[in-house]
Design an enzyme around this catalytic site. Structure first.
Site, PDB file in Angstrom:
ATOM      1  CB  THR A  19      -0.925   0.024   1.228  1.00 47.34           C
ATOM      2  OG1 THR A  19      -1.776  -1.127   1.199  1.00 47.34           O
ATOM      3  CG2 THR A  19      -1.787   1.280   1.229  1.00 47.34           C
ATOM      4  CE  LYS A  44      -5.473  -1.296   1.395  1.00 47.95           C
ATOM      5  NZ  LYS A  44      -4.213  -2.013   1.546  1.00 47.95           N
ATOM      6  CE  LYS A  49       1.795   2.467   5.059  1.00 45.49           C
ATOM      7  NZ  LYS A  49       1.292   1.659   3.912  1.00 45.49           N
TER       8      LYS A  49
END
Length: 366
Positions: free
Chosen positions: A169, A244, A312
């Site tokens: 990701t 995502k 994050k």
């Protein structure tokens, strides 16, 4: 246009043959054309010298995502990064009968795979050189770039006929940077971040959000079907990364709100377990609430998706939103809560431990 394909099973050895936001693309290309010494802003926390970019990089044009070039089926599959997600994904490939070569920063993480029949390689370059398709599941953009583009990185082992699939990701700029370097070798590139955490990875129930070279997507489909329940092809590199981040932005905000609800119900003298049950039967029902709720009530947070990774992803999603001037006040507030949780030593706990940050706020307000 997104393409949704239901999962289907095929005999592992019988693979089919291999049948670009403009500003971000330009930024990534500019980075790579300078031998990749420049990196996205969020890399600034790690000195560029530590990324050890390979000096063998060659700037060249990218292949179109709709490429119809044909390549022979790879005889071996590589997997880089054997953490909470990468390990079960690679294990499923081995168990399905594929010849898998593995590498991880921590050598001991390769042992379970080796015991199942996988072969260990000492560098990402060696993995890529020995495999037709190489997957990478890394923790953050910095790691993804270093493992792909750094010294003895995967790009150094790539060549025409090979494919690199990054299931990490990361943000779109990072994905495009990696794509540019991989494609400069003549190899194909596909970004394929996954929706799902530890249990879906173990069960082969992940959702792949792919973008990049269509021919690599087609060839890798049987591999994706071993590790996931569905896959989406979204077009140019960056689209999968963006989707995502949006998904995880929503998930992080949902968990923060759920945490508030659990604590409020308890403070009002209600049974939070009943709240979880009511939610599970209503319009806002989501597996996340039913799975995480009971353990959260007991202040237990077994790690399926580390809190530091959720924060994050929120940070990257907020940056993505800012790049198109999209206000995201709810996600921004949630991000602050996860940052508080990290400051209290909860980074490696499951992201549901964000509720502890709310508890800390309640204590401060007493």
């Amino acid at each position: 246009m997104a393409v949704v394909e239901a999962r289907h099973f095929r005999s592992p050895p019988e693979l089919h043959c291999l049948t670009t936001a403009a500003a971000s693309e330009a930024m990534a290309m500019a980075m790579c054309s300078r031998l990749c010494p420049g990196v996205p802003a969020h890399f600034k926390t790690r000195p560029v010298s530590k990324l050890r970019f390979s000096s063998s990089f060659k700037a060249s044009s990218s292949q179109a995502s709709g490429s119809t070039a044909k390549y022979e089926t790879p005889s071996r599959v590589g997997f880089l990064g054997l953490g909470i997600m990468g390990s079960p994904m690679a294990q499923n490939l081995v168990k399905a009968g594929y010849d898998v070569a593995v590498w991880s920063r921590t050598r001991s993480k390769c042992d379970p795979l080796i015991s199942l029949g996988a072969q260990y390689k000492s560098t990402p370059e060696e993995v890529a050189a020995s495999c037709g398709i190489t997957f990478a599941m890394l923790a953050d953009p910095e790691s993804a770039v270093e493992i792909a583009c750094g010294e003895h990185g995967a790009a150094s082992g790539m060549s025409p006929g090979k494919g690199y699939i990054d299931v990490s990701t990361v943000d779109g700029t990072t994905s495009k940077l990696i794509s540019t370097q991989i494609r400069s070798t003549g190899a194909l590139f596909l970004e394929a971040p996954v929706s799902g955490s530890k249990k879906p990875a173990e069960d082969g129930k992940l959702i792949f959000l792919t973008a990049g070279d269509r021919s690599l997507y087609e060839t890798a489909s049987p591999l994706l079907d071993v590790m996931g329940k569905s896959r989406f092809y979204l077009g140019d590199v960056g689209s999968g990364a963006a989707l995502k981040l949006i998904v995880n932005m929503i998930m992080g905000s949902m968990m923060a709100s759920f945490s508030e609800g659990l604590l409020l119900s308890e403070k009002l003298g209600l049974d939070p377990s009943v709240l979880v049950e009511v939610i599970s039967q209503g319009a806002i029902s989501a597996p996340m609430y039913s799975v995480k709720g009971p353990s959260m009530i007991q202040s237990m947070y077994p790690t399926a998706f580390p809190l530091k990774h959720q924060q994050k992803d929120l940070r990257l999603a907020l940056g993505l939103a800012e790049s198109v001037s999209q206000p995201t006040p709810v996600a921004a507030a949630a991000n602050e809560l996860y940052k508080l949780a990290k400051s209290r030593g909860l980074s490696d706990h499951d992201f549901s431990a964000v509720i502890e940050a709310l508890k800390a706020q309640l204590e401060q307000n007493k």
